[in-house]
Design a protein around this motif. Structure first.
Motif, mmCIF file in Angstrom:
data_model
loop_
_atom_site.group_PDB
_atom_site.id
_atom_site.type_symbol
_atom_site.label_atom_id
_atom_site.label_comp_id
_atom_site.label_asym_id
_atom_site.label_seq_id
_atom_site.Cartn_x
_atom_site.Cartn_y
_atom_site.Cartn_z
ATOM 1 N N THR A 47 0.384 -0.916 -0.100
ATOM 2 C CA THR A 47 0.537 0.198 0.137
ATOM 3 C C THR A 47 0.716 1.269 0.210
ATOM 4 O OG1 THR A 47 -2.272 -1.637 1.384
ATOM 5 C CG2 THR A 47 -2.187 1.538 1.235
ATOM 6 N N ALA A 48 0.601 1.977 -1.313
ATOM 7 C CA ALA A 48 1.863 3.410 -1.062
ATOM 8 C C ALA A 48 1.481 4.489 0.128
ATOM 9 C CB ALA A 48 1.516 3.379 -2.917
ATOM 10 N N ARG A 49 -0.141 4.428 -0.099
ATOM 11 C CA ARG A 49 -0.442 5.369 1.422
ATOM 12 C C ARG A 49 0.017 5.551 2.011
ATOM 13 N NH1 ARG A 49 -6.766 5.759 1.857
ATOM 14 N NH2 ARG A 49 -6.689 6.408 3.484
ATOM 15 N N ALA A 50 0.732 6.187 3.338
ATOM 16 C CA ALA A 50 0.416 6.566 4.439
ATOM 17 C C ALA A 50 -0.609 6.194 5.531
ATOM 18 C CB ALA A 50 1.413 7.862 4.790
ATOM 19 N N PRO A 51 -0.070 5.332 6.361
ATOM 20 C CA PRO A 51 -0.814 4.985 7.695
ATOM 21 C C PRO A 51 -2.082 5.883 8.201
ATOM 22 C CG PRO A 51 0.749 4.525 8.205
ATOM 23 C CD PRO A 51 1.269 5.321 7.079
ATOM 24 N N PRO A 52 -2.890 5.442 8.147
ATOM 25 C CA PRO A 52 -3.520 7.202 8.840
ATOM 26 C C PRO A 52 -2.987 7.624 9.757
ATOM 27 C CG PRO A 52 -5.135 5.211 8.482
ATOM 28 C CD PRO A 52 -3.753 4.905 8.511
ATOM 29 N N ALA A 53 -4.198 8.768 10.274
ATOM 30 C CA ALA A 53 -3.886 9.067 11.728
ATOM 31 C C ALA A 53 -4.581 8.031 13.169
ATOM 32 C CB ALA A 53 -3.842 10.185 11.901
ATOM 33 N N PRO A 54 -4.754 8.093 14.310
ATOM 34 C CA PRO A 54 -5.336 6.774 14.598
ATOM 35 C C PRO A 54 -6.949 7.313 15.046
ATOM 36 C CG PRO A 54 -3.215 6.944 15.767
ATOM 37 C CD PRO A 54 -3.007 8.110 15.280
ATOM 38 N N CYS A 55 -7.260 8.852 15.151
ATOM 39 C CA CYS A 55 -8.144 9.223 15.410
ATOM 40 C C CYS A 55 -9.212 9.333 13.540
ATOM 41 C CB CYS A 55 -8.514 11.095 15.886
ATOM 42 S SG CYS A 55 -7.514 12.256 14.614
ATOM 43 N N VAL A 56 -8.826 8.545 12.829
ATOM 44 C CA VAL A 56 -8.987 8.657 11.875
ATOM 45 C C VAL A 56 -9.888 7.385 11.312
ATOM 46 C CG1 VAL A 56 -8.487 9.303 9.018
ATOM 47 C CG2 VAL A 56 -7.583 11.238 10.631
ATOM 48 N N ALA A 57 -7.755 6.486 12.135
ATOM 49 C CA ALA A 57 -8.771 5.364 10.905
ATOM 50 C C ALA A 57 -9.442 4.086 12.278
ATOM 51 C CB ALA A 57 -6.560 4.684 11.768
ATOM 52 N N THR A 58 -9.762 5.028 13.559
ATOM 53 C CA THR A 58 -10.802 4.189 14.672
ATOM 54 C C THR A 58 -11.479 6.041 15.115
ATOM 55 O OG1 THR A 58 -8.547 3.004 15.170
ATOM 56 C CG2 THR A 58 -10.764 3.066 16.267
ATOM 57 N N PRO A 59 -12.054 5.858 14.229
ATOM 58 C CA PRO A 59 -12.919 7.222 14.742
ATOM 59 C C PRO A 59 -13.946 7.326 16.019
ATOM 60 C CG PRO A 59 -13.985 6.079 12.373
ATOM 61 C CD PRO A 59 -12.776 4.913 13.251
ATOM 62 N N THR A 60 -14.297 5.736 16.391
ATOM 63 C CA THR A 60 -15.111 5.836 17.876
ATOM 64 C C THR A 60 -14.181 4.353 18.238
ATOM 65 O OG1 THR A 60 -16.512 4.633 16.374
ATOM 66 C CG2 THR A 60 -17.153 6.594 17.033
ATOM 67 N N ASP A 61 -14.540 4.537 20.019
ATOM 68 C CA ASP A 61 -14.103 3.964 20.663
ATOM 69 C C ASP A 61 -14.551 2.154 20.455
ATOM 70 O OD1 ASP A 61 -12.909 5.633 22.066
ATOM 71 O OD2 ASP A 61 -13.492 5.656 23.937
ATOM 72 N N GLU A 62 -15.616 2.680 19.950
ATOM 73 C CA GLU A 62 -16.235 0.941 20.251
ATOM 74 C C GLU A 62 -15.540 -0.006 19.451
ATOM 75 O OE1 GLU A 62 -19.372 2.869 17.480
ATOM 76 O OE2 GLU A 62 -18.196 3.883 19.527
ATOM 77 N N HIS A 63 -14.506 0.227 17.885
ATOM 78 C CA HIS A 63 -13.891 -0.483 17.088
ATOM 79 C C HIS A 63 -13.006 -0.884 17.773
ATOM 80 C CE1 HIS A 63 -16.321 2.973 14.706
ATOM 81 N NE2 HIS A 63 -16.898 1.773 14.020
ATOM 82 N N LEU A 64 -12.407 -0.578 18.885
ATOM 83 C CA LEU A 64 -10.831 -1.146 19.583
ATOM 84 C C LEU A 64 -10.894 -1.691 20.582
ATOM 85 C CD1 LEU A 64 -8.140 -1.520 19.178
ATOM 86 C CD2 LEU A 64 -8.033 1.220 19.711
ATOM 87 N N GLU A 65 -12.259 -1.837 21.657
ATOM 88 C CA GLU A 65 -12.387 -2.310 22.102
ATOM 89 C C GLU A 65 -12.520 -3.543 22.828
ATOM 90 O OE1 GLU A 65 -16.496 -0.220 23.514
ATOM 91 O OE2 GLU A 65 -15.070 1.590 25.046
ATOM 92 N N PRO A 66 -13.170 -4.681 21.980
ATOM 93 C CA PRO A 66 -12.785 -6.090 22.034
ATOM 94 C C PRO A 66 -11.570 -6.429 22.047
ATOM 95 C CG PRO A 66 -14.457 -5.590 20.433
ATOM 96 C CD PRO A 66 -13.836 -4.015 20.082
ATOM 97 N N PHE A 67 -9.880 -5.228 21.371
ATOM 98 C CA PHE A 67 -8.965 -5.956 20.967
ATOM 99 C C PHE A 67 -8.517 -6.062 22.874
ATOM 100 C CE2 PHE A 67 -4.241 -4.695 22.000
ATOM 101 C CZ PHE A 67 -3.996 -5.663 20.864
ATOM 102 N N PHE A 68 -8.832 -4.883 23.384
ATOM 103 C CA PHE A 68 -8.930 -5.148 24.972
ATOM 104 C C PHE A 68 -9.182 -5.977 25.977
ATOM 105 C CE2 PHE A 68 -7.295 -0.874 23.485
ATOM 106 C CZ PHE A 68 -6.232 -0.921 24.045
ATOM 107 N N VAL A 69 -10.449 -6.490 25.259
ATOM 108 C CA VAL A 69 -10.891 -7.661 26.125
ATOM 109 C C VAL A 69 -10.402 -9.342 25.580
ATOM 110 C CG1 VAL A 69 -12.774 -8.949 26.129
ATOM 111 C CG2 VAL A 69 -13.343 -6.258 26.073
#
Length: 98
Positions: A47-69
């Motif tokens: 992938t040529a484009r740079a990784p997105p900033a965290p607030c763009v890549a994960t716009p709301t918390d519920e997308h990442l919370e299962p990872f911590f569980v």
């Protein structure tokens, strides 16, 4: 929030001793506003484009919370399964803990 979900996972960890599979699912990297419908699935390494900033890549918390569980229920080190990107915005990865 991450600490709460990690603690929740730690509370579930003893279920593994009884053969219970603890599975958590979430879209860690995705932003439907950034989808490039014309893009084909690609490996992150191509992938040529740079990784997105965290607030763009994960716009709301519920997308990442299962990872911590899952992290709390398992243990480190984790094994990362790289599944690639689709449409320039949907990052597909899996982690195996414990």
């Amino acid at each position: 929030m991450a600490k709460h979900h990690h603690e929740l996972g730690k509370g579930l960890a003893s279920l593994r001793d009884y053969g219970v599979l603890i599975l958590a699912s979430g879209g860690i990297v995705h932003n439907l506003r950034e989808i490039q419908w014309q893009a084909r699935s690609t490996s992150p390494s191509t992938t040529a484009r740079a990784p997105p900033a965290p607030c763009v890549a994960t716009p709301t918390d519920e997308h990442l919370e299962p990872f911590f569980v899952a992290l709390g229920a398992g243990s480190l080190p984790a094994r990362r399964l790289e599944l690639g990107f689709a449409y320039g915005s949907l990052g597909m990865e899996s982690f195996v803990f414990g």
